[in-house]
Design a protein around this motif. Structure first.
Motif, PDB file in Angstrom:
ATOM      1  N   GLY A 102      -4.703   9.086   3.420  1.00 12.89           N
ATOM      2  CA  GLY A 102      -3.953   7.947   3.901  1.00 12.89           C
ATOM      3  C   GLY A 102      -4.285   7.583   5.334  1.00 12.89           C
ATOM      4  O   GLY A 102      -4.975   8.317   6.066  1.00 12.89           O
ATOM      5  N   TYR A 103      -3.788   6.440   5.718  1.00 12.35           N
ATOM      6  CA  TYR A 103      -3.915   5.920   7.086  1.00 12.35           C
ATOM      7  C   TYR A 103      -2.612   6.233   7.804  1.00 12.35           C
ATOM      8  O   TYR A 103      -1.553   5.736   7.423  1.00 12.35           O
ATOM      9  N   GLN A 104      -2.661   7.059   8.845  1.00 11.01           N
ATOM     10  CA  GLN A 104      -1.456   7.609   9.460  1.00 11.01           C
ATOM     11  C   GLN A 104      -1.392   7.275  10.948  1.00 11.01           C
ATOM     12  O   GLN A 104      -2.362   6.814  11.549  1.00 11.01           O
ATOM     13  N   MET A 135       2.586   6.740   6.805  1.00 13.74           N
ATOM     14  CA  MET A 135       1.246   6.571   6.251  1.00 13.74           C
ATOM     15  C   MET A 135       1.234   5.422   5.260  1.00 13.74           C
ATOM     16  O   MET A 135       2.278   4.974   4.766  1.00 13.74           O
ATOM     17  N   TRP A 161     -12.448   1.993  -2.555  1.00 20.32           N
ATOM     18  CA  TRP A 161     -11.286   2.086  -1.679  1.00 20.32           C
ATOM     19  C   TRP A 161     -10.387   0.863  -1.802  1.00 20.32           C
ATOM     20  O   TRP A 161      -9.222   0.916  -1.423  1.00 20.32           O
ATOM     21  N   TYR A 168      -8.793   6.901   3.168  1.00 18.88           N
ATOM     22  CA  TYR A 168      -7.650   6.186   2.590  1.00 18.88           C
ATOM     23  C   TYR A 168      -8.164   5.282   1.479  1.00 18.88           C
ATOM     24  O   TYR A 168      -9.365   4.991   1.391  1.00 18.88           O
ATOM     25  N   ASN A 225      -7.279   8.394  10.236  1.00 19.88           N
ATOM     26  CA  ASN A 225      -7.365   8.683   8.807  1.00 19.88           C
ATOM     27  C   ASN A 225      -7.097  10.168   8.592  1.00 19.88           C
ATOM     28  O   ASN A 225      -7.442  10.998   9.438  1.00 19.88           O
ATOM     29  N   GLY A 234      -1.886   3.601   2.243  1.00 17.96           N
ATOM     30  CA  GLY A 234      -3.190   3.759   1.618  1.00 17.96           C
ATOM     31  C   GLY A 234      -3.452   5.148   1.089  1.00 17.96           C
ATOM     32  O   GLY A 234      -4.599   5.488   0.785  1.00 17.96           O
ATOM     33  N   HIS A 235      -2.424   5.972   0.946  1.00 13.51           N
ATOM     34  CA  HIS A 235      -2.581   7.311   0.405  1.00 13.51           C
ATOM     35  C   HIS A 235      -2.550   7.253  -1.123  1.00 13.51           C
ATOM     36  O   HIS A 235      -2.349   6.193  -1.719  1.00 13.51           O
ATOM     37  N   SER A 276       0.819  -1.214   0.000  1.00 18.15           N
ATOM     38  CA  SER A 276       0.000   0.000   0.000  1.00 18.15           C
ATOM     39  C   SER A 276       0.849   1.259   0.000  1.00 18.15           C
ATOM     40  O   SER A 276       0.479   2.276   0.606  1.00 18.15           O
TER      41      SER A 276
END
Length: 672
Positions: free
Chosen positions: A233-235, A216, A328, A272, A243, A218-219, A160
Motif C-alpha cells: 500500500g501507499y502509506q 494507507m 497496478w 501498491y 510505499n 492501494g493495498h 482505493s
C-alpha cells in the motif's frame, strides 16, 4: 418426488383450462434433460437457478449438472479465448423497464465484492475531483441496482480502499480522498478507518483498535478463515509518503490487529496496487504492483502461513511475453486454477527485428546509376531551367513528349532517369551549387573583407523534380552578377551571419559519407535504423506499366455511366439500390484484453511457477469494452463481472470520463 410431480401436474391442469392452451402449451416433463438444461442456460445463474433446483429431484440434478458444466466451460473458454462480452448499462436498463430505474453513478478506484447473489460497490472517485462514501447493491438475479438505507457511522468518502466479505458482513479498511479546495495546496488524505457493515441489519460499525496499521491506500487484502491479511500500500509514516511492503493481520472475530514474524529478509519490494488472491487457508499469491515512477512490477510472490513464522518465496514467471502489463491499475481475480487479468491490449507485434547497420540504395528497379552531379552543373547564379509541361492533349502524346524530353536531357548516352534518380541528381546539383557559392563568399570575405559578392539563395522546390537541362555545345561563361551594396553595417553583419549559418547547414547536409548527420525533411535517403518491415524501397506510381491504362478505363466507365443517366428518361430510371452494410472494421486496439495465468502448479509442484497462457488475437474478444483503468473484476457463477473505471487520458482533465456499466464475460451458449 410425488409432491413435485403433483405440483407440476396441477399447474399443467390449470394451464389446460385456458382456451388456447392445447396449441401453446407443452409439458416440461416430456422434454429431455438436454433440452431443459439448454433452457436453463437463459436464466441468470443465481437466484432463479436456485429456485429451479428445489422444484423436484430431476430439476435439481439438471441444475447441478448445469452449474458444473458452466464452470468447466468458463475455464475452457479462458484457455481457448472463446468467450463473449455482454454489457449492462443505463441504456439497456431503461430499455428493459418502462418505469424509471435507479442506477449507480460512474466511478473508479472503488471497492467491489460479491456476496451470494449480490455485488456490493462502495466509494470511489467521481467524474470530478471528489470521492463517494455510498454503498450500492446490484441484484445479479433481477439485474437492477439498489442503494440500501444504512444506519450507523458512515465511512469517510474515499477510494482505493479494501473491502472483503466475511460471513454476513463486509469489512472495509483504508483508502484515500482528494484534498479540499480551501485552503489550496493540501496533500491527499489517507485513512486508517476500519468499518464493519452488517448485511442483515444494514448498519455501519466503526472499530478503532490499537495498535493498527498506518493510514494507507492501494493495498490488497484477502480473507483466510477468520483473519484478514493486508499487504503493501501507499502509506504515510512520520508525515512522509512512502510505499510499503509490510504485512498486517486482522483477527476478524476479535477485531484486533497484529503483525507476523518472517523468516529471513526475503520479501517483495515496496509497492501498491498489486493483485492479491487466496490460494487456500494458509497461502496467498501477490502479483504485480507499482513501486513508483517507472517501477512497474510483473513478478509473483507466495506467502506461506502454515507455521508460526511466515515466509515469502519468489515464483518463476514463464511466458512473460503473453503476460499482462501494468498490473497496478488493472483488475484481476481468481477462477479456480487460473488468474485472470483484464488490461490494455498490445497494439504492435513483438517480433519486429531491426535492420542491419548498412546503407542500401533507396532507388528501386533496374537502370543505370545516376550521373555525376558535378557534370553539367549550372554556373553561379544560373537557375535550373524547367521544361515545358503539356497541359492539354492526349495521354499518349503527352507520354511520348515527356519521354522525348528525357532522352534529350540525358544527352543520349545516359538514357532516361527514373523519377527518384532525377530528384536526387537535381538535389545534389542545387546543394553543390549553393555550397560553392557559400565557400566562394567566405573566401572573398576572408581575403578582401568584402561582403558585396554574397548572392542570396534562390530556387523553387518544384525545380527538384524537373529533368536536368541539356548542356549546350559551347557554353559560354555567364557574366558575373552585379554586386549588391549593403545599405548599412548592420545589414552587412546580418549577411555574414546568414552566410555562416548557410555554410554550416549545407556542410552538414552534403556529407553523405556520414550516416549519423541530420538530413532535410525533403531529402530522400535510407535510414539504417528503420525496421525491416517498413524498410522497403519505395516505387513511383508512374513506374507501373498498367497504371495509366487503369486510369483510362476508369474514366471511360465513369463517363459511360454519367452519359447513360443523362440520356435515360426519368420514368425509365432504375430505383437506387440500398447501400450495402459496411464491411466489419479491423480489430480495435483501444479495448480491454484478457490475460490468463495458470496457477495450478504453485502448491502441488516442488518448483512453483506461474505460466501465462498464450493468447489469441492479442487477448481481444468480441464485444470487449473500451480500455479503462482502476476498475473492478470479480468472479461470479460461471462468469466474470467487470464494473466501473476511468479513461486514463481524462485523468488530467477537469472532468473525467468515468464508466458505470457492467460487463459480463461468459462462455457462449451451445446451440442444439
Amino acid at each position: 418426488m410425488d409432491t413435485c410431480n403433483h405440483k407440476v401436474d396441477s399447474e399443467n391442469h390449470n394451464c389446460d383450462m385456458t382456451p388456447a392452451s392445447p396449441l401453446l402449451y407443452a409439458s416440461l416433463n416430456v422434454l429431455p434433460d438436454e433440452i431443459l438444461e439448454f433452457i436453463f442456460t437463459y436464466l441468470p445463474p443465481y437466484g432463479d437457478l436456485e429456485h429451479c433446483s428445489i422444484v423436484c429431484k430431476r430439476w435439481h440434478a439438471i441444475v447441478k449438472n448445469l452449474v458444473r458444466r458452466s464452470k468447466f466451460n468458463l475455464e475452457k473458454g479462458l484457455t481457448d479465448f472463446r468467450l463473449r462480452w455482454e454489457v449492462f448499462s443505463p441504456q439497456t436498463a431503461a430499455a428493459a423497464s418502462s418505469s424509471p430505474v435507479a442506477f449507480i453513478a460512474g466511478r473508479f478506484a472503488h471497492s467491489a465484492v460479491r456476496q451470494r447473489n449480490s455485488m456490493y460497490v462502495f466509494g470511489g472517485g467521481s467524474t470530478s475531483d471528489t470521492t463517494f462514501n455510498d454503498l450500492w447493491r446490484f441484484d445479479l438475479t433481477h439485474m437492477r441496482w439498489a442503494r440500501p438505507v444504512a444506519t450507523g457511522t458512515y465511512p469517510s468518502p474515499k477510494g482505493s480502499a479494501s473491502m472483503v466479505a466475511w460471513k454476513d458482513q463486509l469489512v472495509l479498511f483504508g483508502g484515500w480522498r482528494y484534498p479540499s479546495l480551501h485552503p489550496p495546496y493540501q496533500p491527499w488524505c489517507l485513512f486508517d478507518e476500519l468499518h464493519y457493515y452488517d448485511l442483515g441489519k444494514n448498519r455501519w460499525l466503526l472499530r478503532n483498535t490499537m495498535p493498527c496499521p498506518p493510514p494507507m491506500a492501494g493495498h490488497s487484502a484477502t480473507v483466510h478463515g477468520d483473519r484478514m491479511v493486508v499487504f503493501g500500500g501507499y502509506q504515510i509514516t512520520d508525515d512522509v509518503n512512502i510505499n510499503s511492503n509490510d504485512t498486517w493481520v486482522l483477527d476478524l472475530p476479535e477485531q484486533r490487529w497484529w503483525q507476523p514474524l518472517f523468516v529471513g529478509n526475503t520479501r517483495p519490494s515496496a509497492r501498491y496496487g498489486q493483485i492479491q488472491i487466496e490460494l487456500d487457508k494458509n497461502h496467498l499469491l501477490v502479483v504485480g504492483g507499482c513501486g513508483g515512477a517507472n517501477r512497474v512490477y510483473t513478478d509473483a510472490w507466495l506467502l506461506d502461513m502454515t507455521r508460526d513464522v511466515w515466509s515469502w518465496k519468489t515464483l518463476t514467471v514463464r511466458n512473460k511475453r503473453f503476460g499482462a502489463v501494468h498490473m497496478w491499475c488493472n483488475p484481476g481475480c481468481k477462477v479456480n486454477n487460473y488468474l485472470v487479468v483484464v488490461g490494455p491490449s498490445p497494439n504492435m507485434p513483438q517480433d519486429f527485428q531491426m535492420m542491419k547497420q548498412s546503407r542500401v540504395p533507396v532507388v528501386g528497379g533496374r537502370g543505370q546509376p545516376p550521373p555525376n552531379p558535378h557534370q553539367n552543373m549550372p554556373q553561379r547564379g544560373q537557375r535550373i531551367l524547367m521544361p515545358e509541361r503539356r497541359l492539354a492533349g492526349g495521354l499518349a502524346g503527352g507520354l511520348g513528349q515527356n519521354r522525348a524530353n528525357r532522352v534529350g536531357a540525358g544527352g543520349g548516352a545516359g538514357g532516361a532517369l527514373a523519377p527518384q534518380e532525377q530528384y536526387l541528381a537535381n538535389r545534389r546539383a542545387i546543394l553543390n551549387q549553393h555550397m560553392q557559392q557559400a565557400q566562394q563568399f567566405m573566401h572573398n570575405n576572408n581575403v578582401n573583407n568584402n561582403n558585396n559578392n554574397y548572392q542570396p539563395r534562390s530556387g523553387r522546390l518544384s525545380d527538384l523534380h524537373a529533368p536536368p537541362a541539356p548542356a549546350p555545345a559551347a557554353a559560354a561563361p555567364s557574366p558575373p552578377s552585379p554586386p549588391v551594396r549593403a545599405p548599412s553595417l548592420a545589414a552587412a553583419d546580418g549577411d555574414v551571419d546568414a552566410a555562416q549559418r548557410l555554410q554550416r547547414n549545407l556542410a552538414l547536409r552534403c556529407r553523405d559519407n556520414e550516416p549519423r548527420l541530420p538530413k532535410r525533411f525533403d531529402e530522400m535517403y535510407e535510414d539504417p535504423f528503420r525496421m525491416a518491415a517498413f524498410n522497403v524501397p519505395t516505387r513511383s506510381r508512374s513506374a507501373s506499366r498498367d497504371h495509366n491504362e487503369r486510369i483510362r478505363r476508369m474514366e471511360e466507365k465513369m463517363n459511360a455511366i454519367r452519359n447513360s443517366r443523362r440520356s435515360a428518361p426519368a420514368a425509365a430510371q432504375v430505383e437506387p439500390q440500398p447501400l450495402r452494410a459496411p464491411s466489419p472494421k479491423r480489430l480495435r486496439c483501444n479495448v480491454q484484453s484478457l490475460f490468463v495465468c495458470d496457477i495450478s502448479s504453485i502448491l502441488s509442484s516442488s518448483e512453483p511457477a506461474l505460466d501465462w497462457v498464450e493468447y489469441k488475437n492479442f487477448g481481444v474478444l468480441r464485444g470487449a469494452p473500451d480500455r479503462l483503468i482502476l476498475s473492478s473484476l470479480i468472479a461470479g457463477n460461471g462468469e466474470l463481472i467487470l464494473f466501473g473505471g476511468v479513461h486514463k487520458e481524462t485523468l488530467t482533465d477537469i472532468t473525467h470520463h468515468v464508466s458505470n456499466s457492467i460487463h459480463f464475460l461468459s462462455f457462449p451458449r451451445d446451440i442444439i
